[in-house]
Design a protein around this motif. Structure first.
Motif, PDB file in Angstrom:
ATOM      1  N   ALA A 105       0.831  -1.204   0.000  1.00 35.45           N
ATOM      2  CA  ALA A 105       0.000   0.000   0.000  1.00 35.45           C
ATOM      3  C   ALA A 105       0.861   1.247   0.000  1.00 35.45           C
ATOM      4  O   ALA A 105       0.553   2.245  -0.647  1.00 35.45           O
ATOM      5  N   ALA A 106       1.974   1.203   0.749  1.00 37.48           N
ATOM      6  CA  ALA A 106       2.872   2.356   0.782  1.00 37.48           C
ATOM      7  C   ALA A 106       3.476   2.603  -0.586  1.00 37.48           C
ATOM      8  O   ALA A 106       3.616   3.738  -1.034  1.00 37.48           O
ATOM      9  N   LEU A 107       3.856   1.530  -1.264  1.00 36.31           N
ATOM     10  CA  LEU A 107       4.460   1.677  -2.579  1.00 36.31           C
ATOM     11  C   LEU A 107       3.462   2.196  -3.595  1.00 36.31           C
ATOM     12  O   LEU A 107       3.840   2.830  -4.581  1.00 36.31           O
ATOM     13  N   ALA A 108       2.179   1.913  -3.356  1.00 38.98           N
ATOM     14  CA  ALA A 108       1.164   2.353  -4.309  1.00 38.98           C
ATOM     15  C   ALA A 108       0.917   3.847  -4.248  1.00 38.98           C
ATOM     16  O   ALA A 108       0.378   4.441  -5.166  1.00 38.98           O
ATOM     17  N   ALA A 109       1.302   4.470  -3.104  1.00 34.12           N
ATOM     18  CA  ALA A 109       1.053   5.910  -2.958  1.00 34.12           C
ATOM     19  C   ALA A 109       2.033   6.704  -3.803  1.00 34.12           C
ATOM     20  O   ALA A 109       3.148   6.283  -4.040  1.00 34.12           O
ATOM     21  N   CYS A 110       1.615   7.872  -4.221  1.00 34.19           N
ATOM     22  CA  CYS A 110       2.464   8.721  -5.047  1.00 34.19           C
ATOM     23  C   CYS A 110       3.217   9.698  -4.164  1.00 34.19           C
ATOM     24  O   CYS A 110       2.618  10.464  -3.437  1.00 34.19           O
ATOM     25  N   ALA A 111       4.547   9.700  -4.246  1.00 38.06           N
ATOM     26  CA  ALA A 111       5.348  10.509  -3.338  1.00 38.06           C
ATOM     27  C   ALA A 111       5.382  11.972  -3.714  1.00 38.06           C
ATOM     28  O   ALA A 111       5.883  12.782  -2.965  1.00 38.06           O
ATOM     29  N   ALA A 135      11.549   4.257  -3.387  1.00 35.81           N
ATOM     30  CA  ALA A 135      12.854   4.549  -2.805  1.00 35.81           C
ATOM     31  C   ALA A 135      12.739   4.781  -1.313  1.00 35.81           C
ATOM     32  O   ALA A 135      13.565   4.330  -0.529  1.00 35.81           O
ATOM     33  N   ALA A 136      11.684   5.502  -0.901  1.00 42.44           N
ATOM     34  CA  ALA A 136      11.519   5.791   0.528  1.00 42.44           C
ATOM     35  C   ALA A 136      11.264   4.524   1.315  1.00 42.44           C
ATOM     36  O   ALA A 136      11.815   4.315   2.388  1.00 42.44           O
ATOM     37  N   ALA A 137      10.376   3.661   0.797  1.00 39.32           N
ATOM     38  CA  ALA A 137      10.034   2.455   1.528  1.00 39.32           C
ATOM     39  C   ALA A 137      11.170   1.460   1.552  1.00 39.32           C
ATOM     40  O   ALA A 137      11.303   0.674   2.489  1.00 39.32           O
ATOM     41  N   ALA A 138      12.012   1.476   0.513  1.00 35.26           N
ATOM     42  CA  ALA A 138      13.091   0.493   0.442  1.00 35.26           C
ATOM     43  C   ALA A 138      14.266   0.861   1.331  1.00 35.26           C
ATOM     44  O   ALA A 138      15.061   0.010   1.708  1.00 35.26           O
ATOM     45  N   GLY A 139      14.413   2.137   1.653  1.00 32.90           N
ATOM     46  CA  GLY A 139      15.573   2.571   2.408  1.00 32.90           C
ATOM     47  C   GLY A 139      15.519   2.141   3.860  1.00 32.90           C
ATOM     48  O   GLY A 139      14.571   2.390   4.557  1.00 32.90           O
ATOM     49  N   THR A 195       1.486  12.702   4.544  1.00 34.18           N
ATOM     50  CA  THR A 195       2.320  12.533   3.368  1.00 34.18           C
ATOM     51  C   THR A 195       3.371  11.454   3.589  1.00 34.18           C
ATOM     52  O   THR A 195       3.549  10.561   2.746  1.00 34.18           O
ATOM     53  N   ILE A 196       4.076  11.498   4.726  1.00 29.92           N
ATOM     54  CA  ILE A 196       5.133  10.507   4.942  1.00 29.92           C
ATOM     55  C   ILE A 196       4.571   9.125   5.265  1.00 29.92           C
ATOM     56  O   ILE A 196       5.234   8.113   5.031  1.00 29.92           O
ATOM     57  N   GLU A 197       3.337   9.076   5.788  1.00 33.47           N
ATOM     58  CA  GLU A 197       2.716   7.770   5.997  1.00 33.47           C
ATOM     59  C   GLU A 197       2.293   7.146   4.673  1.00 33.47           C
ATOM     60  O   GLU A 197       2.407   5.930   4.487  1.00 33.47           O
ATOM     61  N   SER A 198       1.818   7.949   3.748  1.00 27.50           N
ATOM     62  CA  SER A 198       1.329   7.411   2.485  1.00 27.50           C
ATOM     63  C   SER A 198       2.445   7.123   1.494  1.00 27.50           C
ATOM     64  O   SER A 198       2.320   6.226   0.655  1.00 27.50           O
ATOM     65  N   ASP A 199       3.560   7.848   1.576  1.00 26.86           N
ATOM     66  CA  ASP A 199       4.604   7.647   0.564  1.00 26.86           C
ATOM     67  C   ASP A 199       5.694   6.672   1.005  1.00 26.86           C
ATOM     68  O   ASP A 199       6.634   6.411   0.267  1.00 26.86           O
TER      69      ASP A 199
END
Length: 324
Positions: A20-26, A42-46, A285-289
């Motif tokens: 779900a996080a990856l599906a959001a648009c950063a 990139a954000a979720a993978a770090g 924003t940071i929760e969704s991206d």
């Protein structure tokens, strides 16, 4: 009886879905305004601390300009944060470098970068150490712009300041010396001396859960731990998350029983300002991206050896956090 250690998850419900996080648009904020920054992937993978923060979003000029509070921070060129330097999981200073890291520290640095931009988020914050007794005062007199210090949202505090969030949930728990076999949880504290931080949520919580316990009010977390280690008190009650930090590398102390409250953490902000709306937008924003999850994994998750992040509590969902 449950004895909680470094492998125990902090109190929270469910798990944040990485998909779900990856599906959001950063590149879009929670208010629909454009933000710049790395992709959600990139954000979720770090998992690296610096990467987790620097991959987060930066608000557009229009978003910052629409908030008087954020505009003042941008004009000053620094976010003045009330926090701590002694919480291993949430906000710990490296004495050799002066650098402060941890979950709360990372969120404050990500918020500063969201407002100010830049490649070195740690240089965008100015930390003032706060205690349970000084948090509201420093916000009220304008000494700090925000407080991130495992700050439990309560209606009483919300009469003096505003809260963004909640952004995390913990709970009150009991710490004792490792050799103590009499105290096994909050239901066994009657008649025992128990340290609590003055002007914190721990005192009222202990009054309700164990009214026959003998409270000893001390100013700071470190004072309470020292009193317990010295045998001046028999137990210490405070947020479970702080106790997890305390027992890491300290075999002389242990957490007993289960957390007996639910304590939602919020970001303390000046009352009467437009800061709450702006910071809630940042949190959404940071929760969704995926940035929130990346920060969790680089801090709490790394220390506890956990990879699956909990679900952040719903913003505005607890008394004292209602949006204006």
């Amino acid at each position: 009886m449950a004895i909680l250690n470094r492998r125990t998850l902090l109190t929270a419900s469910g798990a944040l879905s990485l998909a779900a996080a990856l599906a959001a648009c950063a590149d879009t904020g929670a208010d629909g305004q454009a933000v710049s920054g790395a992709t959600a992937e990139a954000a979720a993978a770090g998992t690296d601390y610096d990467t987790a923060i620097s991959s987060g979003p930066v608000a557009s000029q229009d978003v910052v300009a629409a908030s008087a509070w954020a505009s003042a921070v941008r004009e000053a060129g620094v976010l003045r944060v009330g926090g701590v330097k002694t919480s291993q999981i949430f906000s710990l200073e490296d004495p050799a470098t002066g650098r402060v890291t941890g979950f709360d520290a990372a969120l404050s640095q990500a918020l500063a970068r969201y407002i100010l931009g830049g490649d070195d988020p740690s240089a965008l914050t100015e930390l003032t150490v706060v205690t349970s007794d000084t948090r509201e005062t420093l916000l009220e007199n304008g000494s700090v712009d925000a407080v991130l210090a495992t700050y439990t949202i309560t209606p009483a505090r919300a009469e003096k300041i505003s809260f963004a969030g909640p952004y995390y949930s913990s709970g009150q728990a009991v710490l004792v010396r490792a050799e103590n076999t009499q105290i096994t949880g909050v239901d066994t504290l009657a008649g025992h001396t128990v340290a609590v931080q003055s002007n914190s949520s721990s005192g009222p919580a202990l009054d309700e859960a164990a009214p026959e316990a003998q409270q000893v009010q001390l100013e700071a977390h470190t004072d309470c731990v020292a009193a317990l280690e010295a045998g001046q008190v028999e137990a210490y009650v405070v947020d479970h998350s702080l106790l997890l930090s305390t027992v890491l590398g300290n075999d002389g102390l242990k957490i007993v029983g289960e957390p007996f409250t639910e304590d939602p953490y919020g970001i303390g902000l000046p009352k009467g300002s437009d800061a709450q709306a702006f910071v809630n937008t940042f949190l959404r924003t940071i929760e969704s991206d995926g940035t929130w999850e990346a920060i969790w994994r680089a801090t709490i998750g790394t220390v506890l050896g956990q990879d699956k992040a909990p679900t952040p509590p719903a913003i505005g969902s607890v008394p004292g956090s209602e949006t204006v």
